[in-house]
Design a protein around this motif. Structure first.
Motif, PDB file in Angstrom:
ATOM      1  N   ASP A 238       0.829  -1.209   0.000  1.00  0.00           N
ATOM      2  CA  ASP A 238       0.000   0.000   0.000  1.00  0.00           C
ATOM      3  C   ASP A 238       0.863   1.258   0.000  1.00  0.00           C
ATOM      4  O   ASP A 238       0.577   2.223  -0.723  1.00  0.00           O
ATOM      5  CB  ASP A 238      -0.927  -0.010   1.216  1.00  0.00           C
ATOM      6  N   GLN A 239       1.919   1.276   0.842  1.00  0.00           N
ATOM      7  CA  GLN A 239       2.790   2.450   0.873  1.00  0.00           C
ATOM      8  C   GLN A 239       3.492   2.670  -0.456  1.00  0.00           C
ATOM      9  O   GLN A 239       3.621   3.812  -0.926  1.00  0.00           O
ATOM     10  CB  GLN A 239       3.836   2.309   1.994  1.00  0.00           C
ATOM     11  N   ALA A 240       3.941   1.578  -1.079  1.00  0.00           N
ATOM     12  CA  ALA A 240       4.620   1.708  -2.372  1.00  0.00           C
ATOM     13  C   ALA A 240       3.654   2.222  -3.443  1.00  0.00           C
ATOM     14  O   ALA A 240       4.008   3.083  -4.261  1.00  0.00           O
ATOM     15  CB  ALA A 240       5.206   0.361  -2.786  1.00  0.00           C
ATOM     16  N   LYS A 241       2.429   1.699  -3.444  1.00  0.00           N
ATOM     17  CA  LYS A 241       1.444   2.174  -4.419  1.00  0.00           C
ATOM     18  C   LYS A 241       1.146   3.660  -4.224  1.00  0.00           C
ATOM     19  O   LYS A 241       1.099   4.427  -5.184  1.00  0.00           O
ATOM     20  CB  LYS A 241       0.156   1.355  -4.297  1.00  0.00           C
ATOM     21  N   ASN A 242       0.937   4.071  -2.971  1.00  0.00           N
ATOM     22  CA  ASN A 242       0.620   5.470  -2.716  1.00  0.00           C
ATOM     23  C   ASN A 242       1.775   6.387  -3.116  1.00  0.00           C
ATOM     24  O   ASN A 242       1.555   7.485  -3.648  1.00  0.00           O
ATOM     25  CB  ASN A 242       0.291   5.666  -1.238  1.00  0.00           C
ATOM     26  N   ALA A 243       3.013   5.925  -2.867  1.00  0.00           N
ATOM     27  CA  ALA A 243       4.168   6.741  -3.258  1.00  0.00           C
ATOM     28  C   ALA A 243       4.243   6.893  -4.775  1.00  0.00           C
ATOM     29  O   ALA A 243       4.554   7.973  -5.287  1.00  0.00           O
ATOM     30  CB  ALA A 243       5.446   6.102  -2.718  1.00  0.00           C
ATOM     31  N   LEU A 244       3.946   5.839  -5.500  1.00  0.00           N
ATOM     32  CA  LEU A 244       3.956   5.930  -6.964  1.00  0.00           C
ATOM     33  C   LEU A 244       2.801   6.783  -7.483  1.00  0.00           C
ATOM     34  O   LEU A 244       2.963   7.557  -8.427  1.00  0.00           O
ATOM     35  CB  LEU A 244       3.888   4.524  -7.575  1.00  0.00           C
ATOM     36  N   TYR A 245       1.648   6.640  -6.859  1.00  0.00           N
ATOM     37  CA  TYR A 245       0.494   7.422  -7.316  1.00  0.00           C
ATOM     38  C   TYR A 245       0.702   8.915  -7.092  1.00  0.00           C
ATOM     39  O   TYR A 245       0.189   9.736  -7.861  1.00  0.00           O
ATOM     40  CB  TYR A 245      -0.769   6.973  -6.581  1.00  0.00           C
ATOM     41  N   ARG A 246       1.455   9.288  -6.072  1.00  0.00           N
ATOM     42  CA  ARG A 246       1.689  10.712  -5.800  1.00  0.00           C
ATOM     43  C   ARG A 246       2.577  11.360  -6.852  1.00  0.00           C
ATOM     44  O   ARG A 246       2.657  12.597  -6.908  1.00  0.00           O
ATOM     45  CB  ARG A 246       2.309  10.882  -4.421  1.00  0.00           C
ATOM     46  N   LEU A 247       3.243  10.550  -7.661  1.00  0.00           N
ATOM     47  CA  LEU A 247       4.050  11.124  -8.747  1.00  0.00           C
ATOM     48  C   LEU A 247       3.185  11.658  -9.868  1.00  0.00           C
ATOM     49  O   LEU A 247       3.661  12.460 -10.685  1.00  0.00           O
ATOM     50  CB  LEU A 247       5.014  10.062  -9.286  1.00  0.00           C
ATOM     51  N   ALA A 248       1.935  11.230  -9.934  1.00  0.00           N
ATOM     52  CA  ALA A 248       1.020  11.714 -10.972  1.00  0.00           C
ATOM     53  C   ALA A 248       0.482  13.087 -10.596  1.00  0.00           C
ATOM     54  O   ALA A 248       0.400  13.433  -9.409  1.00  0.00           O
ATOM     55  CB  ALA A 248      -0.134  10.725 -11.153  1.00  0.00           C
ATOM     56  N   PRO A 249       0.117  13.911 -11.573  1.00  0.00           N
ATOM     57  CA  PRO A 249      -0.490  15.214 -11.253  1.00  0.00           C
ATOM     58  C   PRO A 249      -1.762  15.043 -10.425  1.00  0.00           C
ATOM     59  O   PRO A 249      -2.468  14.032 -10.538  1.00  0.00           O
ATOM     60  CB  PRO A 249      -0.801  15.798 -12.636  1.00  0.00           C
ATOM     61  N   ALA A 250      -2.037  16.030  -9.579  1.00  0.00           N
ATOM     62  CA  ALA A 250      -3.187  15.932  -8.677  1.00  0.00           C
ATOM     63  C   ALA A 250      -4.498  15.786  -9.445  1.00  0.00           C
ATOM     64  O   ALA A 250      -5.413  15.095  -8.994  1.00  0.00           O
ATOM     65  CB  ALA A 250      -3.240  17.168  -7.774  1.00  0.00           C
ATOM     66  N   SER A 251      -4.589  16.420 -10.620  1.00  0.00           N
ATOM     67  CA  SER A 251      -5.826  16.348 -11.388  1.00  0.00           C
ATOM     68  C   SER A 251      -6.090  14.953 -11.950  1.00  0.00           C
ATOM     69  O   SER A 251      -7.234  14.598 -12.236  1.00  0.00           O
ATOM     70  CB  SER A 251      -5.783  17.362 -12.534  1.00  0.00           C
ATOM     71  N   ARG A 252      -5.048  14.140 -12.103  1.00  0.00           N
ATOM     72  CA  ARG A 252      -5.200  12.801 -12.670  1.00  0.00           C
ATOM     73  C   ARG A 252      -4.893  11.693 -11.659  1.00  0.00           C
ATOM     74  O   ARG A 252      -4.885  10.524 -12.020  1.00  0.00           O
ATOM     75  CB  ARG A 252      -4.274  12.644 -13.882  1.00  0.00           C
ATOM     76  N   ARG A 253      -4.606  12.058 -10.440  1.00  0.00           N
ATOM     77  CA  ARG A 253      -4.144  11.073  -9.459  1.00  0.00           C
ATOM     78  C   ARG A 253      -5.206  10.031  -9.158  1.00  0.00           C
ATOM     79  O   ARG A 253      -4.900   8.844  -8.996  1.00  0.00           O
ATOM     80  CB  ARG A 253      -3.710  11.793  -8.179  1.00  0.00           C
ATOM     81  N   ASP A 254      -6.460  10.452  -9.079  1.00  0.00           N
ATOM     82  CA  ASP A 254      -7.518   9.490  -8.759  1.00  0.00           C
ATOM     83  C   ASP A 254      -7.658   8.453  -9.864  1.00  0.00           C
ATOM     84  O   ASP A 254      -7.799   7.249  -9.580  1.00  0.00           O
ATOM     85  CB  ASP A 254      -8.837  10.230  -8.554  1.00  0.00           C
ATOM     86  N   ARG A 255      -7.587   8.884 -11.104  1.00  0.00           N
ATOM     87  CA  ARG A 255      -7.700   7.938 -12.232  1.00  0.00           C
ATOM     88  C   ARG A 255      -6.482   7.018 -12.276  1.00  0.00           C
ATOM     89  O   ARG A 255      -6.617   5.808 -12.514  1.00  0.00           O
ATOM     90  CB  ARG A 255      -7.840   8.706 -13.534  1.00  0.00           C
TER      91      ARG A 255
END
Length: 380
Positions: free
Chosen positions: A208-225
């Protein structure tokens, strides 16, 4: 200039640091001259030099990646195993366990299952492998009675060489290059298993921590997708690994029951394990396992061999059109031609490991292409 004028200049005139720097127009012939124009960034020499540096950098990176390819394969295998075990971890998390405790519980259950398998089945398998080795010369003698096979043996001595090789006591060690080779191969396998197990634990514990760290690299507007797409990819990989294990288990249990039923109980456990292990390999694994069992069936009794052919032809149709679609329907959605191409490419790149990982990788790429590229093309 009087002292008053000096004082006025000191008070009213800015210091040296406030003076304007000299420009090219301020240079006179007494100085070093006016600077010329800057070197063009499109100069052939500069372009060639930077291009050469880029090629050297790419070669160095590629060489480094190639030198650690075995480690990368271990990491990839550990990630896929962790993805396959993650649904079990989530099962315990939904029952109120913390992530760390759920991971520990799953790994303990897995190790206990492996230990029980080793204690219960490995001695039987060793005995049955010895029985197959001892029976092989008799099987070859029975084949030699066939006129066509006898003619081939007279021309090429195939059966005589095979019999001599099998009857030697050290034919297994010869495969690995002697006793030292056997020891090194076993030691290397144990070391690889230990490394993969440790990395699997780390992946499971910190997934979970690794996934969240990778997802935070995406722009905030596209992070949820990005988060939703990434979770779907990981869930698909985990579902495929779990489904492949279930399909292989069905093949092994079915073969075990069938072999006992047709009177091949002396080799049933060993051959069923071989069938289950090979069934994990896409496309050709189940066929190879069926060929091995059928060959031993024909060597034991031609009638048993015919029954083996009928059984495995029927079972593979059931597996391909009933068991596999039901198990994999929620995990991967890959057309048959893509499955074949992915398995061939994966096997060419990474051997058996590549063939095992090819289908979930192809499913993930197809899903990302459909959800990202195709949707973008539809709205453009």
């Amino acid at each position: 200039m009087t002292d008053a004028d000096k004082g006025t200049a000191t008070a009213d005139t800015p210091a040296d640091e406030e003076r304007e720097p000299l420009g090219p127009e301020d240079h006179t012939g007494d100085d070093l001259g006016t600077p010329g124009p800057r070197l063009s960034r499109r100069a052939p020499y500069l372009v060639g030099f930077l291009g050469g540096l880029g090629l050297l950098s790419a070669y160095a990176v590629g060489n480094a990646v190639w030198s650690i390819r075995s480690v990368l394969v271990q990491i990839l295998v550990a990630f896929f195993i962790a993805a396959g075990l993650n649904p079990s971890v989530r099962f315990f998390e939904r029952r109120g366990m913390r992530r760390s405790l759920a991971v520990l519980t799953v790994m303990i259950l897995l190790l206990v299952a492996v230990a029980l398998f080793l204690v219960a089945f490995v001695p039987v398998m060793v005995d049955q492998v010895k029985a197959i080795s001892n029976s092989a010369p008799d099987w070859l003698d029975s084949l030699q009675r066939n006129r066509r096979i006898q003619q081939l043996n007279d021309d090429y001595q195939i059966i005589d060489k095979t019999k001599e090789y099998v009857t030697k006591g050290d034919f297994v060690s010869g495969i690995f290059g002697g006793a030292l080779g056997v020891g090194l191969a076993v030691l290397g396998a144990v070391a690889n298993m230990f490394v993969i197990t440790v990395m699997t634990l780390y992946f499971l514990a910190g997934l979970d921590q690794a996934k969240n760290a990778l997802y935070r690299l995406a722009p905030a507007s596209r992070r949820d997708r990005v988060r939703k797409l990434g979770d779907r990819v990981i869930d698909g990989v985990g579902g495929y690994v779990s489904g492949a294990f279930v399909v292989a288990l069905c093949a092994g249990v079915s073969s075990l029951i069938f072999l006992f039923a047709v009177g091949m109980g002396n080799y049933a456990v060993a051959l069923a394990f071989v069938v289950a292990l090979l069934d994990v390999i896409p496309m050709i694994g189940a066929t190879i396992g069926a060929v091995i069992v059928t060959a031993i069936g024909f060597a034991t009794d031609p009638t048993i061999g015919v029954i083996c052919v009928i059984f495995y032809v029927v079972y593979q149709q059931v597996e391909n059109y009933v068991i596999y679609p039901r198990v994999m329907s929620k995990s991967v959605d890959v057309p048959g031609v893509v499955t074949v191409i992915a398995a061939l490419v994966g096997a060419a790149l990474l051997g058996v490991v590549g063939a095992l990982l090819a289908i979930p990788t192809a499913a993930a790429l197809m899903m990302l292409t459909r959800e990202v590229f195709v949707r973008q093309q539809d709205v453009s």
